[in-house]
Design an enzyme around this catalytic site. Structure first.
Site, PDB file in Angstrom:
ATOM      1  N   TYR A  66      58.749  23.307  32.342  1.00 15.49           N
ATOM      2  CA  TYR A  66      58.546  24.734  32.643  1.00 15.49           C
ATOM      3  C   TYR A  66      57.243  24.949  33.415  1.00 15.49           C
ATOM      4  CZ  TYR A  66      56.844  29.498  31.978  1.00 15.49           C
ATOM      5  OH  TYR A  66      56.277  30.744  32.184  1.00 15.49           O
ATOM      6  N   THR A 124      51.816  31.959  35.014  1.00 22.95           N
ATOM      7  CA  THR A 124      51.455  31.731  33.615  1.00 22.95           C
ATOM      8  C   THR A 124      50.177  30.913  33.494  1.00 22.95           C
ATOM      9  OG1 THR A 124      52.173  30.535  31.641  1.00 22.95           O
ATOM     10  CG2 THR A 124      53.061  29.751  33.702  1.00 22.95           C
ATOM     11  N   ASP A 125      49.499  31.057  32.354  1.00 24.12           N
ATOM     12  CA  ASP A 125      48.305  30.234  32.097  1.00 24.12           C
ATOM     13  C   ASP A 125      48.684  28.771  31.818  1.00 24.12           C
ATOM     14  OD1 ASP A 125      49.463  30.570  29.579  1.00 24.12           O
ATOM     15  OD2 ASP A 125      47.641  31.306  28.607  1.00 24.12           O
ATOM     16  N   GLU A 126      49.985  28.501  31.560  1.00 22.22           N
ATOM     17  CA  GLU A 126      50.386  27.134  31.196  1.00 22.22           C
ATOM     18  C   GLU A 126      50.198  26.140  32.339  1.00 22.22           C
ATOM     19  OE1 GLU A 126      53.934  26.640  28.960  1.00 22.22           O
ATOM     20  OE2 GLU A 126      53.620  28.456  27.798  1.00 22.22           O
ATOM     21  N   LYS A 157      56.511  26.180  37.324  1.00 18.02           N
ATOM     22  CA  LYS A 157      55.701  27.366  37.664  1.00 18.02           C
ATOM     23  C   LYS A 157      54.522  26.953  38.559  1.00 18.02           C
ATOM     24  CE  LYS A 157      56.100  31.113  36.453  1.00 18.02           C
ATOM     25  NZ  LYS A 157      56.896  32.279  36.957  1.00 18.02           N
TER      26      LYS A 157
END
Ligand code: NAD
Ligand code: DAU
Length: 365
Positions: free
Chosen positions: A169, A144-146, A173
Site C-alpha cells: 500500500y 499518506t504519512d506511511e 502511494k
C-alpha cells in the site's frame, strides 16, 4: 448548457464515495457554494453511494461511476465539465488487503494516478488555448504519512523526511507521489501533495481499526489487537483533514508538499480501551454483565507492521494557518455516537462480502 459562473471552481473529486472523500464532498458542498463537484468513483467494496444520501439533490454535484484508470472516461470528464481542480482521493487504502492482494494497489494507486495526471496535462497544458487558465488550475493529490516508513520512540515525519515505504500500500502511494512531483518538475503541472496521518470519524469502512472495534464491541465479538498493541498512530478527525485539504487548495504553493496530522499520538491498545469504555457507558455492559474490555484478543501481528507514525505539521500551520480543531477525546465520542446512531449504515456495509473478508483475514489469526 451551464454557464461558467465567475469564480466557480469546477472540481473533479475522485473516490468521493469512500470514507474521506464522502466527508469532503458533504463538507465542501455545505460550506463552499463556489465549488461545483463531479465525483468519479468506481464503487469498489469501499465505495458506498449511501455515504452521500441526499447530496445528489444539490445542483452543484454530479456523480459518475467509473475507473480513474479509464483514460477515455477521464478525458471526457475533463473536457465536458471544464475541470480546473482535481482533488484525488481514489485509492485502494487498506494495508492488510495490500498484503494479501497487491495487484489492485498497483493498478489503481499508480496507473490510476498516472491516468489522471495525463488527463490534466492534456487539458491544462497541451490545450492551453481552449482549456482553463493554468494559473488557476490545481491538482491536489491526497497521500499518506506511511510513505515515510516507520519511526522509533522519538521524532516526527517532516516534508523532507526521505521516503521509505514498507507495505505494498505505502509503496504504491509513494510511487504515485513521485509521479505527481515529476509532473510538476517536468511539465509545470500545478500540483500539490498532502501527506496525512490516520483519520477517524463517520462513514469509515469497518475494516479499519476504529470502526472495526466499534462494530465488534457492539456485537460482543472478539476485538483483534495485532502484536503487542503498542504500535502508535497519530489520529486526526476526518473533517479537520477536509479543512486542511481545502486550505492547501486555496493557499498552498504549487509544487509543494504539506504534512497534515492531529498531534494526537496513541497506542492501538489505548484506542481499543477507550472505545470499550465509551460503549459501556452509552450502551451498557455486555449481556453477560462483563465490561467490553473483556473482548480484547491479542492476535498474530500484521506482516511488516510499522511501529510508530507521527507528523510534524509545522509547515501547514505556520505557512497556511491550519491546525486541527477537534481534540481526540471529543472526536472519539462523536465518532462512537455516530456509529451508535447509524446501525443501519453498519449493517448495509457488513454484508456477505464483508463477512467473507473478515473470515479470510481474521479466521487464521
Ligand atoms: P476508502 O478506501 O474509504 O475509499 C476509497 C474510494 O476510492 C472508494 O470510494 C472506492 O470506490 C474508490 N476507488 C477505488 N479504486 C478506484 C478506481 N480505480 N477508480 C475510481 N474510484 C476508485 O479510502 P479513504 O480512507 O477515504 O482514503 C482516501 C484517500 O486518502 C486515499 O488516497 C488514502 O491513501 C488517503 N489517506 C487515507 C488516510 C486514512 O486514514 N484513511 C490517511 C491519509 C491518507
Ligand atoms: O497513516 C495513514 C494511514 O492510516 C492511511 O494511509 C491508510 O489508508 C489507513 O488505512 C491507515 O493505515 P493503518 O494501517 O495505520 O490503519 P488501520 O486502521 O488498518 O490500523 C491502525 C492500527 O491498528 C495499525 O497499527 C494496525 C492495528 N490494527 C488494525 C486492525 C484493522 C489492529 O491492531 N487490529 C485490527 O483489526
Amino acid at each position: 448548457r451551464q454557464q461558467r459562473r465567475f469564480n466557480l471552481k469546477h472540481v473533479l473529486i475522485t473516490g468521493g464515495c469512500g470514507f474521506i472523500g464522502s466527508n469532503f464532498v458533504r463538507h465542501t458542498l455545505e460550506n463552499y457554494p463556489d465549488y461545483k463537484i463531479v465525483n468519479l468513483d468506481k464503487l469498489t467494496y469501499a465505495g458506498n453511494p449511501g455515504n452521500l444520501t441526499g447530496v445528489e439533490k444539490n445542483s452543484n454535484y454530479r456523480f459518475v461511476k467509473g475507473d480513474i484508470a479509464d483514460a477515455a472516461l477521464v478525458g471526457k470528464i475533463f473536457a465536458e465539465e471544464k475541470i480546473d481542480t482535481v482533488v484525488h482521493f481514489a485509492a485502494e487504502s487498506h494495508v492488510d488487503r495490500s498484503i494479501t492482494g497487491p495487484a489492485e494497489f498497483v493498478r489503481t494507486n499508480i496507473v490510476g494516478t498516472f491516468t489522471l495526471l495525463e488527463a490534466a496535462r492534456e487539458a491544462w497544458l497541451n490545450n492551453a488555448k481552449t482549456g482553463p487558465s493554468k494559473n488557476t488550475c490545481r491538482f491536489l493529490h491526497v497521500s499518506t504519512d506511511e510513505v515515510y516508513g516507520s519511526l522509533g520512540e522519538t521524532g516526527a515525519f517532516q516534508e523532507t523526511t526521505p521516503y521509505d515505504p514498507r507495505s505494498p500500500y505505502s509503496a504504491s502511494k509513494a510511487s504515485s507521489d513521485h509521479l505527481v512531483s515529476a509532473y510538476f518538475h517536468t511539465y509545470g503541472l500545478p500540483t500539490l501533495i498532502t501527506n496525512c496521518s490516520n483519520n477517524y470519524g463517520p462513514y469509515q469502512f469497518p475494516e479499519k481499526l476504529i470502526p472495526l472495534v466499534i462494530n465488534n464491541a457492539l456485537q460482543g465479538k472478539a476485538l483483534p489487537v495485532y502484536g503487542d498493541g503498542k504500535n502508535v498512530r497519530d489520529w486526526l478527525y476526518v473533517i479537520d483533514h477536509c479543512e486542511a485539504i481545502l486550505t492547501v487548495l486555496q493557499k498552498g504553493r504549487i509544487g509543494e508538499t504539506y504534512n497534515i496530522g492531529g498531534n494526537s499520538e496513541k497506542q492501538n491498545i489505548e484506542i481499543v480501551n477507550l472505545i470499550c469504555d465509551i460503549l459501556d457507558e452509552k450502551a451498557g455492559s455486555l449481556p453477560n454483565g462483563e465490561k467490553r474490555r473483556s473482548l480484547i484478543t491479542y492476535v498474530k501481528d500484521r506482516a511488516g507492521h510499522d511501529r510508530r507514525y507521527a507528523i510534524d505539521a509545522a509547515k501547514i500551520r505556520t505557512e497556511l494557518g491550519w491546525s486541527p480543531s477537534v481534540n481526540f477525546a471529543d472526536g472519539m465520542r462523536r465518532t462512537v455516537e455516530w456509529y451508535l446512531d447509524h446501525k443501519a449504515w453498519i449493517a448495509s456495509v457488513t454484508d456477505g462480502s464483508y463477512r467473507e473478508y473478515y473470515e479470510k483475514m481474521y479466521g487464521e489469526k
